[in-house]
Design a protein around this motif. Structure first.
Motif, short mmCIF file in Angstrom:
data_model
loop_
_atom_site.label_atom_id
_atom_site.label_comp_id
_atom_site.label_asym_id
_atom_site.label_seq_id
_atom_site.Cartn_x
_atom_site.Cartn_y
_atom_site.Cartn_z
N SER A 1 -0.62 5.79 -1.78
CA SER A 1 0.43 6.66 -1.26
C SER A 1 1.46 7.02 -2.33
O SER A 1 2.23 7.96 -2.16
CB SER A 1 1.16 5.95 -0.10
OG SER A 1 0.25 5.60 0.90
N SER A 2 1.44 6.25 -3.40
CA SER A 2 2.43 6.48 -4.45
C SER A 2 2.17 7.82 -5.14
O SER A 2 1.02 8.19 -5.37
CB SER A 2 2.35 5.33 -5.45
OG SER A 2 2.76 5.76 -6.70
N ASP A 3 3.20 8.51 -5.42
CA ASP A 3 3.08 9.84 -6.04
C ASP A 3 2.60 9.75 -7.48
O ASP A 3 2.05 10.68 -8.02
CB ASP A 3 4.43 10.55 -6.01
CG ASP A 3 4.85 10.80 -4.57
OD1 ASP A 3 3.92 10.84 -3.71
OD2 ASP A 3 6.05 10.92 -4.31
N THR A 4 2.82 8.58 -8.07
CA THR A 4 2.53 8.47 -9.50
C THR A 4 1.08 8.12 -9.80
O THR A 4 0.73 7.85 -10.94
CB THR A 4 3.41 7.37 -10.11
OG1 THR A 4 3.11 6.16 -9.42
CG2 THR A 4 4.87 7.70 -9.98
N MET A 5 0.25 8.11 -8.78
CA MET A 5 -1.14 7.68 -9.02
C MET A 5 -1.91 8.72 -9.81
O MET A 5 -1.89 9.90 -9.47
CB MET A 5 -1.83 7.44 -7.68
CG MET A 5 -3.15 6.78 -7.84
SD MET A 5 -3.88 6.42 -6.24
CE MET A 5 -4.11 8.07 -5.65
N ARG B 1 -7.13 6.47 -9.06
CA ARG B 1 -7.76 6.88 -7.80
C ARG B 1 -9.25 6.50 -7.78
O ARG B 1 -9.77 6.03 -6.79
CB ARG B 1 -7.57 8.39 -7.63
CG ARG B 1 -7.71 8.82 -6.18
CD ARG B 1 -7.36 10.24 -6.02
NE ARG B 1 -8.30 11.08 -6.74
CZ ARG B 1 -8.13 12.40 -6.91
NH1 ARG B 1 -7.06 13.00 -6.45
NH2 ARG B 1 -9.02 13.10 -7.55
N GLU C 1 -3.06 -2.86 0.87
CA GLU C 1 -2.37 -2.78 -0.43
C GLU C 1 -2.81 -1.53 -1.19
O GLU C 1 -1.99 -0.84 -1.78
CB GLU C 1 -2.71 -4.02 -1.27
CG GLU C 1 -1.99 -5.29 -0.81
CD GLU C 1 -2.59 -6.56 -1.40
OE1 GLU C 1 -2.38 -7.64 -0.82
OE2 GLU C 1 -3.29 -6.45 -2.45
N VAL D 1 -1.18 1.45 0.18
CA VAL D 1 0.21 1.58 -0.31
C VAL D 1 0.20 2.16 -1.72
O VAL D 1 0.94 3.10 -2.02
CB VAL D 1 0.91 0.20 -0.29
CG1 VAL D 1 2.27 0.29 -0.97
CG2 VAL D 1 1.07 -0.29 1.15
N ALA D 2 -0.75 1.63 -2.57
CA ALA D 2 -0.82 2.10 -3.94
C ALA D 2 -1.20 3.59 -3.97
O ALA D 2 -0.63 4.38 -4.74
CB ALA D 2 -1.86 1.29 -4.72
#
Lengths: 301, 542
Positions: free
Chosen positions: A98-102, A107, A92, A95-96
């Motif tokens: 990998s998101s561009d908005t992180m 992080r 999970e 997946v989080a």
């Protein structure tokens, strides 16, 4: 035929005590509920009985070994369930991540959570039961996996505890750590372990490589699947142990029947014999009294 | 004419004698060894005819003999049957005791044996568990003690049989000297009246003697008997006239006869029948049983030891022998004046002397001195301690008495379980890389536990089954002994019946004799009274 009076009395006395001893022997057997266990009573039965008793001890040992294997496999299953949950969470997080908005805060949060998950996974791999490590191979002491400068290294061995489960077969009580936590395809033709996969994820967060997150995602999925496969293998082993336990239990039941056939008294037969002997004794005592009582001296005057 | 009175009187005397004999028979109906007496009467010779007298046919009756109802052939059969029955009976209690001792109820090692292998099986799954390891130590010690106790109990049984045999030899010698005294009385005619009581006593003693050793009896013309050893004639002479030889038992199945003639060589024969033979069979059977227990224990020790020696201890060193059967055999010297024995304890087998050793009593210094060869290696008043050994002598030794000590191997009576600490158990497989610590596995323990059942392929293991085989062998000989007792007793009973028919007293028969003789007595009295009436008639006629 003339018989000496004293011999008549002596022989009658000897016969009475012999029949009395036989009656007492039968009575002892009836009250014990068991046939005479002495080999001299029936040498062949005694040998069969001893063989059956020995087989009973053997079956008890196999049953104990299977119980023990079932216990260890159940503990391994519980531990691996926790491991699978951890890998699910890592997935999970991947997946989080990998998101561009992180953002940076997110992080950092993922990185510190990964740290905890990784040491949680090491704890899982070092799980023990009352006799030692579950995933250390034949090594039971110390730890199976340990952090060092190069990451998490395996301290155990590749052995597998095998317990005797039948005259010809054995069962394994678990799988060595490297089989469960290692042996994951690293995408470059080599093998890696679950701990390295998480470390690689952490490194990607620290120093992002272009396209690296895809590789991480890929290996996290493989690692999670591998651990779940390992759990399934443990489950299959436990099912095999269950089947063998059933077989041993069946044999134990049949053996108990054999034992009771060899050991238990045939009450009906023995009681019949006892009655016959009692009748013989009474008849011979009465006839002895009748014969011994009358003498020619009674008619002399 | 006075003849008729004499005839009546002779009849009265004879019937009174017959009544006395009948009374004697009734009185002795229950006396052991008594043979029924029979009154034999004969006619009195009448007077021969002469120029002055007319010859007479008869002149009354007289008792010619009071015969013992005795049949030499039946007596011989009786002696053989007694010997056979005694042989069968003497061995049985020892064999039954051995069977009982081997059974779990009697302290046999079956439960200790399965407990021992169970301990290995349990520790095999958790080889690091100090508690389970100490269970192995306890089980091993228990098994070794069980085997030791069993071996000693069998030795004790055999010793009991040997003691009983010695007692029987003493009894046989007593009987022989009693017999020689009886024959002396018989030949000198000491019994003023009839020799029958002496003969009864002699035949009873001969029967008792043949219960101990089977003998052959030949009657001589002078009424004495000649007795020789063995069922058939021609054996060593035991009794002739008033001289008796002496029996001894140099070894369990041999009987020696020291002849009464000075200078004759001692003759030794194998025992044939009788209690001594039964006892020698018991001693032989117990000896064979003891050797099979030794062999069994040795096989168990060597297979278990070699497996354990291949294993690794927790510290990585190889295992050592688990079972060792090593002890000191103590043998008192033949020339000793007193009795002497010693408890020998091995404190360290590596340091102890190789022997043979001799322990000598020095009464002047009130010390025991221990020698190896000619060199004194230690001494002490109560206890002698030398490297590896500790000895505690006992008994009532005299100065110069000697006890020879030799080291023996493989005797089940010495079996001991060696490890003292749980760390001495080598339960793990030796690591492939020399010197590296073992992984803590229990594979050697598992393989040791596998030895409980026969191991496929190499013929090892299966000790319980072998022990059961030994026990079944004893059981079979006990069962065979029971059959032998039954058949020998049946034979004895039939011979007893035959003897009773000839020699026994039947009270009904005696009662009828009593009536018969009583009537005869009355009739004879009537003859006298008729004679008197005739005399009276004659006298009145004058």
């Amino acid at each position: 035929m003339t018989i000496g009076t004293s011999l008549f009395h002596a022989q009658a006395g000897a016969r009475f005590s012999a029949i009395g001893a036989e009656i007492a022997g039968l009575q002892a057997q009836i009250s014990a509920g068991k046939a005479d266990p002495r080999p001299s009573a029936d040498p062949v039965r005694a040998l069969n009985l001893s063989a059956a008793q020995e087989q009973g001890a053997r079956l008890e040992r196999y049953a104990g070994n299977l119980d023990r294997a079932a216990g260890r496999l159940a503990l391994a299953d519980t531990a691996l369930e926790a491991g699978v949950d951890i890998m699910q969470r890592v997935r999970e997080l991947a997946v989080a991540a990998s998101s561009d908005t992180m953002n940076l805060t997110a992080r950092d949060a993922i990185r510190s959570e990964l740290q905890g998950l990784r040491s949680g996974l090491v704890d899982v791999a070092n799980a023990r039961d009352e006799t030692g490590l579950l995933f250390g191979g034949l090594t039971t002491r110390g730890v199976a996996f340990e952090h060092d400068a190069n990451g998490v290294v395996y301290r155990g061995d590749q052995g597998q505890q095998q317990l005797r489960s039948s005259e010809s077969g054995t069962v394994a009580t678990g799988l060595p750590g490297p089989v469960l936590f290692g042996g994951i395809d690293d995408g470059a033709g080599g093998e890696t372990d679950v701990f390295a996969v998480i470390s690689r994820f952490q490194e990607q967060l620290d120093t992002p490589q272009p396209g690296g997150m895809n590789d991480v995602m890929d290996s996290v999925v493989k690692a999670a699947d591998h651990l779940a496969d390992g759990r399934a293998r443990i489950g299959a082993m436990a099912a095999n142990v269950d089947r063998q336990s059933d077989a041993i239990e069946g044999r134990q039941v049949r053996l108990t029947e054999t034992l009771s056939g060899l050991e238990d008294l045939d009450i009906a037969a023995v009681v019949t014999e006892l009655n016959r002997k009692l009748l013989t004794r009474d008849a011979s005592q009465q006839s002895f009294v009748a014969i011994g009582r009358s003498s020619l001296f009674d008619y002399m005057r | 004419m006075s003849n008729i009175l004499d005839i009546g009187a002779s009849g009265l005397l004879a019937t009174r004698a017959a009544l006395e004999v009948t009374g004697d028979n009734i009185a002795n109906a229950d006396t052991e060894g008594y043979h029924r007496r029979v009154t034999v009467t004969g006619e009195m010779m009448g007077a021969q005819s002469s120029p002055f007298h007319r010859g007479q046919d008869t002149s009354g009756v007289r008792v010619t003999d009071i015969r013992r109802a005795f049949d030499g052939l039946v007596a011989a059969r009786m002696r053989d049957a007694t010997a056979g029955a005694q042989a069968a009976q003497a061995a049985q209690p020892y064999l039954e005791a051995a069977e009982q001792r081997l059974m779990p109820e009697g302290g046999g090692i079956g439960p200790a044996l399965s407990g021992f292998f169970e301990a290995f099986s349990t520790v095999g799954v958790a080889p690091d568990d100090a508690g389970l390891r100490s269970v192995v130590l306890e089980a091993g010690r228990g098994l070794a003690a069980g085997v030791r106790d069993l071996a000693l109990a069998l030795d004790e049984l055999a010793g009991g049989a040997r003691n009983e045999a010695d007692l029987q030899v003493t009894r046989a010698n007593d009987i022989l000297s009693d017999l020689s005294r009886l024959q002396e009385d018989l030949l000198r005619g000491v019994a003023a009246g009839s020799p029958n009581p002496i003969l009864d006593r002699r035949d009873a003693l001969l029967e008792e003697l043949s219960g101990i050793v089977v003998v052959h009896v030949i009657p001589s013309d002078d009424g004495s008997v000649e007795v020789s050893l063995g069922r058939l004639p021609g054996g060593p002479l035991l009794l002739r006239g008033t001289e008796a030889a002496e029996l001894s038992m140099p070894q369990p199945d041999r009987i020696s006869v020291t002849p009464f003639e000075p200078g004759m060589a001692v003759q030794t024969r194998r025992s044939e029948s009788g209690a001594l033979d039964g006892l020698s069979q018991a001693i032989g059977a117990l000896g064979a049983l003891r050797s099979s227990v030794d062999a069994w224990a040795q096989r168990l020790s060597s297979e278990i030891n070699s497996l354990h020696e291949a294993g690794a201890r927790p510290d990585g060193t190889p295992g050592e022998a688990l079972f060792v059967a090593r002890g000191w055999q103590a043998e008192p010297a033949a020339a000793n004046g007193g009795r002497i024995g010693a408890e020998v304890e091995i404190t360290d087998a590596a340091l102890m002397p190789a022997g043979p050793l001799s322990l000598v009593r020095d009464a002047t210094a009130n010390l025991w001195r221990l020698y190896e060869g000619a060199a004194e290696i230690g001494n002490g008043a109560e206890e002698i301690t030398v490297p590896g050994l500790s000895l505690r002598p006992g008994g009532d030794a005299q100065d110069g008495d000697r006890l020879m000590l030799t080291l023996r191997q493989g005797n089940a009576a010495d079996l001991s379980f060696m490890p003292a600490e749980v760390g001495e158990l080598a339960l793990a497989e030796m690591p492939a890389a020399p010197g590296s610590p073992p992984s803590g596995d229990g594979r050697i323990a598992e393989r040791l536990a596998d030895l409980a059942a026969p191991v496929d392929g190499n013929g090892q293991g299966g000790y319980s089954a072998q022990y059961a085989g030994i026990l079944a062998g004893v059981g079979a000989s006990v069962a065979a002994g029971r059959d032998r007792i039954a058949s020998s007793e049946a034979l004895l009973n039939s011979v007893q019946l035959a003897e009773a028919r000839i020699s026994g007293v039947n009270l009904d028969q005696e009662a009828s004799n009593l009536m018969r003789h009583q009537q005869a007595y009355q009739a004879n009295a009537q003859v006298i009274s008729v004679a008197r009436e005739i005399f009276d008639t004659l006298l009145r006629a004058i």
